[in-house]
Motif scaffolding. Sequence first.
Motif, PDB file in Angstrom:
ATOM      1  N   LEU A  70       7.247  20.620 -24.988  1.00 47.25           N
ATOM      2  CA  LEU A  70       6.432  19.264 -24.931  1.00 47.25           C
ATOM      3  C   LEU A  70       7.439  18.009 -25.368  1.00 47.25           C
ATOM      4  CD1 LEU A  70       2.808  20.394 -27.008  1.00 47.25           C
ATOM      5  CD2 LEU A  70       3.375  19.340 -24.456  1.00 47.25           C
ATOM      6  N   MET A  71       8.472  18.871 -26.950  1.00 47.18           N
ATOM      7  CA  MET A  71       9.343  18.213 -27.453  1.00 47.18           C
ATOM      8  C   MET A  71      10.091  17.591 -26.010  1.00 47.18           C
ATOM      9  SD  MET A  71      12.738  19.486 -29.509  1.00 47.18           S
ATOM     10  CE  MET A  71      13.912  18.214 -30.285  1.00 47.18           C
ATOM     11  N   ARG A  72      10.979  18.275 -24.787  1.00 45.76           N
ATOM     12  CA  ARG A  72      11.678  17.935 -24.161  1.00 45.76           C
ATOM     13  C   ARG A  72      10.618  17.954 -22.986  1.00 45.76           C
ATOM     14  NH1 ARG A  72      14.503  16.679 -20.912  1.00 45.76           N
ATOM     15  NH2 ARG A  72      16.047  16.958 -19.807  1.00 45.76           N
ATOM     16  N   TRP A  73       9.819  17.326 -22.940  1.00 45.00           N
ATOM     17  CA  TRP A  73       8.854  16.826 -21.717  1.00 45.00           C
ATOM     18  C   TRP A  73       8.833  15.743 -22.653  1.00 45.00           C
ATOM     19  CZ3 TRP A  73       7.048  18.235 -17.125  1.00 45.00           C
ATOM     20  CH2 TRP A  73       6.080  17.264 -16.088  1.00 45.00           C
ATOM     21  N   SER A 124      17.061  30.521 -31.722  1.00 46.53           N
ATOM     22  CA  SER A 124      16.140  28.916 -32.560  1.00 46.53           C
ATOM     23  C   SER A 124      15.770  28.351 -31.193  1.00 46.53           C
ATOM     24  CB  SER A 124      17.297  28.664 -33.017  1.00 46.53           C
ATOM     25  OG  SER A 124      18.337  27.727 -31.431  1.00 46.53           O
ATOM     26  N   ALA A 125      15.029  27.302 -31.643  1.00 46.76           N
ATOM     27  CA  ALA A 125      14.558  26.307 -30.664  1.00 46.76           C
ATOM     28  C   ALA A 125      15.335  25.517 -30.179  1.00 46.76           C
ATOM     29  CB  ALA A 125      13.645  25.594 -32.095  1.00 46.76           C
ATOM     30  N   ALA A 126      16.252  25.966 -30.647  1.00 46.58           N
ATOM     31  CA  ALA A 126      17.949  24.788 -30.202  1.00 46.58           C
ATOM     32  C   ALA A 126      17.750  26.039 -28.749  1.00 46.58           C
ATOM     33  CB  ALA A 126      18.933  24.702 -30.768  1.00 46.58           C
ATOM     34  N   ASP A 127      18.077  27.089 -28.699  1.00 47.25           N
ATOM     35  CA  ASP A 127      18.583  28.679 -27.547  1.00 47.25           C
ATOM     36  C   ASP A 127      16.800  28.275 -26.662  1.00 47.25           C
ATOM     37  OD1 ASP A 127      20.647  29.026 -28.567  1.00 47.25           O
ATOM     38  OD2 ASP A 127      19.730  30.377 -30.495  1.00 47.25           O
ATOM     39  N   VAL A 128      15.984  27.601 -27.227  1.00 45.22           N
ATOM     40  CA  VAL A 128      14.583  28.057 -26.429  1.00 45.22           C
ATOM     41  C   VAL A 128      15.016  26.353 -25.291  1.00 45.22           C
ATOM     42  CG1 VAL A 128      12.189  27.919 -26.380  1.00 45.22           C
ATOM     43  CG2 VAL A 128      13.378  29.189 -27.647  1.00 45.22           C
ATOM     44  N   TYR A 129      14.967  25.304 -26.379  1.00 48.87           N
ATOM     45  CA  TYR A 129      15.637  24.138 -25.659  1.00 48.87           C
ATOM     46  C   TYR A 129      16.381  24.364 -24.607  1.00 48.87           C
ATOM     47  CZ  TYR A 129      16.094  18.944 -25.571  1.00 48.87           C
ATOM     48  OH  TYR A 129      16.039  18.102 -24.904  1.00 48.87           O
ATOM     49  N   ASP A 130      17.282  24.799 -24.377  1.00 48.19           N
ATOM     50  CA  ASP A 130      18.154  24.990 -23.140  1.00 48.19           C
ATOM     51  C   ASP A 130      17.059  25.985 -22.347  1.00 48.19           C
ATOM     52  OD1 ASP A 130      20.357  24.076 -24.470  1.00 48.19           O
ATOM     53  OD2 ASP A 130      20.896  25.819 -25.281  1.00 48.19           O
ATOM     54  N   ARG A 131      16.791  26.858 -21.809  1.00 44.96           N
ATOM     55  CA  ARG A 131      16.181  28.009 -21.417  1.00 44.96           C
ATOM     56  C   ARG A 131      14.897  26.847 -21.091  1.00 44.96           C
ATOM     57  NH1 ARG A 131      13.388  31.810 -23.109  1.00 44.96           N
ATOM     58  NH2 ARG A 131      13.087  31.615 -24.961  1.00 44.96           N
ATOM     59  N   ILE A 132      14.371  25.693 -22.158  1.00 46.82           N
ATOM     60  CA  ILE A 132      13.205  24.741 -21.040  1.00 46.82           C
ATOM     61  C   ILE A 132      12.779  23.788 -20.051  1.00 46.82           C
ATOM     62  CG2 ILE A 132      11.310  23.291 -22.922  1.00 46.82           C
ATOM     63  CD1 ILE A 132      10.349  26.032 -22.474  1.00 46.82           C
ATOM     64  N   THR A 133      14.826  24.091 -20.586  1.00 42.35           N
ATOM     65  CA  THR A 133      15.439  22.682 -19.478  1.00 42.35           C
ATOM     66  C   THR A 133      15.418  22.959 -18.512  1.00 42.35           C
ATOM     67  OG1 THR A 133      16.573  20.975 -21.482  1.00 42.35           O
ATOM     68  CG2 THR A 133      16.876  20.876 -19.297  1.00 42.35           C
ATOM     69  N   GLY A 134      15.735  23.390 -18.131  1.00 39.40           N
ATOM     70  CA  GLY A 134      15.880  24.223 -16.946  1.00 39.40           C
ATOM     71  C   GLY A 134      14.480  24.604 -16.260  1.00 39.40           C
ATOM     72  N   PHE A 135      13.374  24.966 -16.767  1.00 34.09           N
ATOM     73  CA  PHE A 135      12.200  25.092 -16.552  1.00 34.09           C
ATOM     74  C   PHE A 135      11.293  24.294 -15.724  1.00 34.09           C
ATOM     75  CE2 PHE A 135       7.619  25.564 -17.486  1.00 34.09           C
ATOM     76  CZ  PHE A 135       6.704  26.423 -16.938  1.00 34.09           C
TER      77      PHE A 135
END
Length: 154
Positions: A75-78, A23-34
């Motif tokens: 972009l959502m995370r940033w 899910s996008a929520a799963d990707v959000y977790d990975r993007i946070t570290g990146f």
Amino acid sequence: MRVEKEIRRRYGRFFYRFPNGESAADVYDRITGFRETLRADIDIGRFQPPDGPRPRSRNMNVVIVSHGLTLRVFLMRWYKWTVRQFEGLSNLDNGGALVMQTGQGGRYSLLVHHTADELREFGLTDEMLQDQMWQKTAKLGELNYNFMTNGQSF
């Protein structure tokens, strides 16, 4: 696939996970570290040439190539967009690009390079565009108290 897309439409694009997918929520977790690593690398000058006779430049380019979902989640995370705001975004066409460029105060804004109409087509709301306008002139460390995310954040 039609059945899965209908379930995703009812469940929400951010939290729905296709079978054997993420899910996008799963990707959000990975993007946070990146994102945290990227920000630290920018801050310490990792993308600058080695120290030499001339001082380091604050000007640099970093190119991130990704799939549409990853770009939207990045972009959502940033920019700390909400789930509701994320769900209004569209994927770019193949080979499409978005540019985050530093504004006068040193913060990254999509409105330095793109027009409001281009960003509306991508899915930014008037509220998000106002925040991008603020980002163009804001100094590092400032907070935009007028851009209150409403709805479910993640």
